[in-house]
Design a protein around this motif. Structure first.
Motif, mmCIF file in Angstrom:
data_model
loop_
_atom_site.group_PDB
_atom_site.id
_atom_site.type_symbol
_atom_site.label_atom_id
_atom_site.label_comp_id
_atom_site.label_asym_id
_atom_site.label_seq_id
_atom_site.Cartn_x
_atom_site.Cartn_y
_atom_site.Cartn_z
ATOM 1 N N GLU A 1 0.850 -1.201 0.000
ATOM 2 C CA GLU A 1 0.000 0.000 0.000
ATOM 3 C C GLU A 1 0.879 1.241 0.000
ATOM 4 N N GLY A 2 0.641 2.176 -0.877
ATOM 5 C CA GLY A 2 1.413 3.417 -0.914
ATOM 6 C C GLY A 2 2.658 3.368 -1.783
ATOM 7 N N SER A 3 3.077 2.186 -2.193
ATOM 8 C CA SER A 3 4.260 2.088 -3.046
ATOM 9 C C SER A 3 3.854 2.049 -4.502
ATOM 10 N N LYS A 4 4.857 2.303 -5.379
ATOM 11 C CA LYS A 4 4.578 2.326 -6.804
ATOM 12 C C LYS A 4 5.475 1.345 -7.526
ATOM 13 N N VAL A 5 5.240 1.178 -8.816
ATOM 14 C CA VAL A 5 6.054 0.257 -9.615
ATOM 15 C C VAL A 5 7.513 0.723 -9.611
ATOM 16 N N ASN A 6 7.693 2.034 -9.678
ATOM 17 C CA ASN A 6 9.050 2.567 -9.664
ATOM 18 C C ASN A 6 9.818 2.187 -8.391
ATOM 19 N N ASP A 7 9.084 2.148 -7.273
ATOM 20 C CA ASP A 7 9.726 1.756 -6.020
ATOM 21 C C ASP A 7 10.263 0.339 -6.102
ATOM 22 N N VAL A 8 9.497 -0.511 -6.777
ATOM 23 C CA VAL A 8 9.933 -1.899 -6.941
ATOM 24 C C VAL A 8 11.231 -1.930 -7.744
ATOM 25 N N LEU A 9 11.244 -1.152 -8.850
ATOM 26 C CA LEU A 9 12.430 -1.128 -9.684
ATOM 27 C C LEU A 9 13.632 -0.573 -8.904
ATOM 28 N N HIS A 10 13.362 0.511 -8.185
ATOM 29 C CA HIS A 10 14.406 1.090 -7.339
ATOM 30 C C HIS A 10 15.035 0.052 -6.432
ATOM 31 N N TYR A 11 14.188 -0.706 -5.824
ATOM 32 C CA TYR A 11 14.655 -1.705 -4.871
ATOM 33 C C TYR A 11 15.429 -2.813 -5.566
ATOM 34 N N MET A 12 14.955 -3.214 -6.728
ATOM 35 C CA MET A 12 15.504 -4.381 -7.385
ATOM 36 C C MET A 12 16.755 -4.097 -8.214
ATOM 37 N N LEU A 13 16.848 -2.869 -8.786
ATOM 38 C CA LEU A 13 17.930 -2.587 -9.726
ATOM 39 C C LEU A 13 19.329 -2.894 -9.187
ATOM 40 N N PRO A 14 19.617 -2.491 -7.966
ATOM 41 C CA PRO A 14 20.961 -2.810 -7.491
ATOM 42 C C PRO A 14 21.162 -4.305 -7.247
ATOM 43 N N LEU A 15 20.070 -5.062 -7.087
ATOM 44 C CA LEU A 15 20.184 -6.453 -6.670
ATOM 45 C C LEU A 15 20.316 -7.429 -7.833
ATOM 46 N N ALA A 16 19.635 -7.134 -8.930
ATOM 47 C CA ALA A 16 19.585 -8.149 -9.994
ATOM 48 C C ALA A 16 19.458 -7.526 -11.372
ATOM 49 N N SER A 17 19.724 -8.335 -12.375
ATOM 50 C CA SER A 17 19.536 -7.883 -13.751
ATOM 51 C C SER A 17 18.122 -8.266 -14.177
ATOM 52 N N ILE A 18 17.277 -7.256 -14.358
ATOM 53 C CA ILE A 18 15.844 -7.508 -14.556
ATOM 54 C C ILE A 18 15.530 -7.774 -16.031
ATOM 55 N N ASN A 19 14.790 -8.864 -16.278
ATOM 56 C CA ASN A 19 14.327 -9.153 -17.637
ATOM 57 C C ASN A 19 13.019 -8.442 -17.938
ATOM 58 N N LYS A 20 12.070 -8.567 -16.994
ATOM 59 C CA LYS A 20 10.793 -7.872 -17.208
ATOM 60 C C LYS A 20 10.042 -7.710 -15.901
ATOM 61 N N LEU A 21 9.182 -6.718 -15.916
ATOM 62 C CA LEU A 21 8.258 -6.528 -14.792
ATOM 63 C C LEU A 21 6.886 -6.281 -15.416
ATOM 64 N N GLU A 22 5.922 -7.118 -15.076
ATOM 65 C CA GLU A 22 4.646 -7.067 -15.797
ATOM 66 C C GLU A 22 3.490 -7.173 -14.808
ATOM 67 N N GLU A 23 2.499 -6.347 -15.033
ATOM 68 C CA GLU A 23 1.338 -6.403 -14.148
ATOM 69 C C GLU A 23 0.496 -7.644 -14.470
ATOM 70 N N VAL A 24 -0.006 -8.260 -13.450
ATOM 71 C CA VAL A 24 -0.918 -9.387 -13.662
ATOM 72 C C VAL A 24 -2.351 -8.866 -13.534
ATOM 73 N N VAL A 25 -3.010 -8.673 -14.692
ATOM 74 C CA VAL A 25 -4.422 -8.271 -14.658
ATOM 75 C C VAL A 25 -5.240 -9.549 -14.720
ATOM 76 N N PRO A 26 -6.201 -9.701 -13.816
ATOM 77 C CA PRO A 26 -6.957 -10.953 -13.852
ATOM 78 C C PRO A 26 -7.658 -11.134 -15.205
ATOM 79 N N THR A 27 -7.665 -12.369 -15.724
ATOM 80 C CA THR A 27 -8.371 -12.633 -16.979
ATOM 81 C C THR A 27 -9.863 -12.659 -16.702
ATOM 82 N N MET A 28 -10.644 -12.541 -17.769
ATOM 83 C CA MET A 28 -12.101 -12.632 -17.601
ATOM 84 C C MET A 28 -12.469 -13.982 -17.006
ATOM 85 N N ASN A 29 -11.704 -14.983 -17.390
ATOM 86 C CA ASN A 29 -11.963 -16.315 -16.868
ATOM 87 C C ASN A 29 -11.862 -16.344 -15.345
ATOM 88 N N GLU A 30 -10.769 -15.704 -14.840
ATOM 89 C CA GLU A 30 -10.578 -15.683 -13.386
ATOM 90 C C GLU A 30 -11.682 -14.878 -12.704
#
Lengths: 443, 305
Positions: free
Chosen positions: B262-291
């Motif tokens: 709560e209160g964090s953004k996608v950029n915060d995630v990248l900020h946190y992760m960039l020094p730690l690992a080489s990122i391939n992708k970051l993708e939002e999981v939108v629920p499918t209509m099926n779900e």
């Protein structure tokens, strides 16, 4: 309205174009005429089909010597050997029967290897009795001319008095035949075409096309279109049958009448030759006249009225029953399930047809007959039996026809309420309770 | 185009539709969804005027639905069927004329469609001689031949092989582009996302969800993402701006399903992760209509019990 016409068109042409329709249309009149012709031919030349029976006669009384009349199926030969010896040898001598007349005239016997048929022994009995009666009368002093006069055969010609006092031939035999044939045809065709409607409804339901169609037209339009279309097929078939039968029978009839007349003349000529002395020939000559009478009577039936009534009662009887058949078809998923509903629907038909053969035909103007010819469920058959007899008043006919139309409107209304729900119901085993529920559903 | 207002349909002991209201916009593809027995077919039959509602109203372009509208609707029922003994061409003409076309016009359009779907050689065949797929194509022609403003298609793709399903799908979309409104009843959720602009979800005679597909899916977003990075699994300390829902290791890369705090953004995630690992992708999981479908139906059913 335009859409009903389209449905009628499809139902009509999809059936009329079938080969089976054409075959049936042309085959039935041919078979019908051939059957009538065959019956007429066989009954006209009945004698030719019977074997010649040779009968040896021992006449101890001497009364019948050389007086027994040979006919086309019986020949009499008088033998003078005593009974006891002939009894053992007559079969070997080539005779079929031995007629033994003792002098006392009691204990007359007819012997044979095979049992003589009642017809054979009856005929001999009649001949002997007639001969004996004539002889006794002559012996009692009665003039042979008087005797011949006294033995004149009486035949009744039924006459019908019209309201305006004119008298017409009543054509009883022909009325009987025409009425029965008409009633039978209606009975048969109600089943035939009613079942076609039912099968058509089931076909639409099972193939599921019904849902596509009733998204374009109302269920009632579909039902009515189908009923009218198949009704027109029936009407076409009957009109073709009537036209073909009339044409064929006029042709065949003229040939037939000639044949029958020739035959009759032959027979009576032969009779006259044989008879001469014995005055017992009159009934045979009458047979030929009867035949000609029936043919004459047929021409006396009110053809136009009978045919138009036939078409009316066929059409409305069909409309009345086929809407019920359509309702049954809509309520089931396949034809085998129809049995439980078919029985109560066909019951009035079977009931009337059974009565038609006895009660109505023997007493066409009884109260029961009149009632049966009024109730829409029974009137198509009952009325067709009554009409050729001429006892139906115009008022009765009008009332019956009016009731028929009302009956048709009523059953169609009931049927359409069941139909509209039934055609969309699958896999539900319909019971009468279920049908009642469907009937009550709102639009 | 179609306004369905407070429809109630009662069958003896069973209420098929209970106070259902749906708006269907002109020119859109509308998905009517729901598990078996939810009331979809009852609703479709009411729009087709095969049955009438016990109460409520359906408006067609603002007018109360009446017999004049049947010629403007094309209906492909789920249970298909044609006359088995009738020639296919005649049959299409018959159905087209029942929808109000003249014979000449029907003939012209039938020829056009038969050529388009490459079934012209079947014109004189009887239905019973055709394969199931061919029958379906013929039935599709019967549904669209009178150029309806409203197409109601109940499970239109069942019975088609993938190639022909694609052909039919493209035809539907083309008709839609030319202005036809499409109501599309189906269980196949992937086709819903692909085709539909809006949907309504029916369950146990009630409408439990409706709206635009995109909006619905967006409303079901809950900050769940999938993160993929190279190398071996790394340990994350408690300062991460997200909670880990699931971690899966693969040969040479790792996948983490995470939910952003709560209160964090996608950029915060990248900020946190960039020094730690080489990122391939970051993708939002939108629920499918099926779900969403399964979730909504399940929760509706539990709350009902």
């Amino acid at each position: 309205m335009n859409k009903i016409l389209l449905i009628i068109q499809r139902e009509y042409f999809s059936r009329v174009k079938k080969k089976s329709f054409l075959v049936l249309t042309f085959l039935v009149p041919v078979l019908f005429i051939s059957m009538i012709a065959l019956i007429a031919y066989i009954s006209a030349s009945q004698n030719e089909f019977a074997d010649l029976k040779k009968v040896a006669v021992i006449d101890e009384s001497g009364r019948f010597l050389n007086k027994m009349r040979n006919s086309s199926n019986m020949s009499f030969t008088y033998v003078s050997q005593p009974f006891e010896t002939t009894k053992k040898s007559f079969i070997k001598d080539g005779y079929d029967y031995l007629l033994y007349i003792p002098s006392s005239l009691t204990g007359v016997q007819l012997l044979g290897e095979k049992k003589p048929s009642p017809l054979t022994s009856g005929k001999i009995e009649d001949d002997l009795s007639n001969l004996l009666r004539s002889q006794r009368l002559v012996e009692a002093g009665i003039d042979t001319v008087v005797l011949a006069k006294a033995q004149k055969h009486i035949s009744i010609s039924p006459q019908q008095v019209k309201e305006n006092g004119t008298v017409e031939d009543a054509h009883v035999v022909a009325s009987l035949a025409v009425g029965f044939v008409c009633a039978f045809l209606i009975y048969l065709s109600l089943f035939l075409y009613g079942a076609q409607v039912m099968r058509g409804v089931i076909e639409e339901k099972v193939s599921r096309i019904v849902e596509v169609i009733i998204s374009s037209v109302k269920p009632f339009q579909l039902m009515l279109g189908k009923i009218l279309g198949i009704g027109l097929v029936g009407l076409t078939q009957f009109v073709l049958w009537i036209v073909l039968t009339l044409t064929l029978s006029t042709v065949a009839g003229s040939v037939l009448v000639k044949n029958v007349k020739a035959k009759t003349e032959q027979v009576s000529a032969a009779q006259h030759m044989v008879v001469q002395g014995a005055a017992n020939t009159a009934p045979v000559a009458e047979d030929g006249d009867k035949m000609a009478n029936v043919l004459k009577e047929l021409q006396g039936i009110p053809v136009a009225k009978t045919i138009s009534c036939f078409l009316f009662y066929f059409l409305f009887g069909y409309l009345l029953y086929s809407s019920l058949f359509a309702a049954v078809g809509s309520a089931v998923d396949n034809e085998t399930e129809t049995q439980q509903f078919m029985f109560p629907i066909t019951l009035p038909l079977i009931f009337t047809f059974a009565l038609a053969q006895s009660v109505i035909i023997n007493n066409p103007d009884s109260t029961l007959s009149i009632w049966l010819s009024m109730i829409p469920f029974t009137s198509p058959i009952a009325m067709m039996i009554r009409i050729p007899f001429g006892g139906v008043t115009n008022l009765q006919l009008a009332a019956s026809m009016l009731l028929m139309v009302l009956g048709f409107l009523f059953t169609t209304w009931v049927a359409s309420r069941i139909y509209r729900v039934g055609i969309l119901m699958y896999g539900k085993k319909a019971s009468y309770k279920e049908l009642a529920k469907w009937f009550m559903y709102k639009e | 185009m179609i306004s369905i207002r407070n429809i109630v349909k009662q069958y003896a002991a069973h209420r098929a539709l209970d106070d259902v209201s749906i708006e269907i916009e002109k020119g859109k593809v509308f998905g009517l969804l729901g598990p078996n027995g939810a009331g979809k077919t009852s609703l479709i039959r009411i729009i087709n005027q095969i049955t009438a509602p016990d109460s409520g109203q359906v408006l067609f372009n603002g007018e109360p639905l009446s017999q004049v509208h049947v010629d403007r609707i094309g209906y492909l029922p789920e249970e298909r069927g044609l006359y088995k003994k009738m020639e296919i061409g005649e049959q299409i003409l018959y159905l087209a004329r029942l929808k109000g076309l003249s014979r000449a016009e029907a003939l012209k359009r039938a020829k056009y469609w038969f050529e388009k779907l490459e079934i012209q050689s079947w014109w004189n065949k009887k239905i019973e001689e055709l394969s199931k797929g061919m029958q379906q194509k013929a039935q599709f022609v019967a549904t669209v031949i009178h150029e309806p403003e409203l197409l109601i298609l109940d499970e239109p793709f069942t019975g088609f092989d993938p190639v022909n399903a694609e052909v039919i799908k493209n035809e539907i979309l083309e008709l839609n582009r030319k202005g036809a409104t499409v109501i599309f009843s189906t269980h196949r959720m992937e086709s819903v996302e692909e085709l539909c602009d809006s949907i309504a979800l029916l369950n146990l005679s009630h409408k439990i969800l409706d709206g635009k597909v995109k909006a619905i899916r967006n409303s079901y977003r809950n900050g769940t993402y999938v993160l993929e990075y190279e190398g071996d699994k790394i340990a994350m300390n408690g300062n991460a701006p997200f909670a880990i829902l699931q971690e899966t290791g693969h040969e040479g890369y790792q996948q983490v399903k995470l939910k952003i705090n709560e209160g964090s953004k996608v950029n915060d995630v990248l900020h946190y992760m960039l020094p730690l690992a080489s990122i391939n992708k970051l993708e939002e999981v939108v629920p499918t209509m099926n779900e969403i479908f399964i979730q909504k139906v399940a929760s509706a059913n539990t709350s009902n019990q």
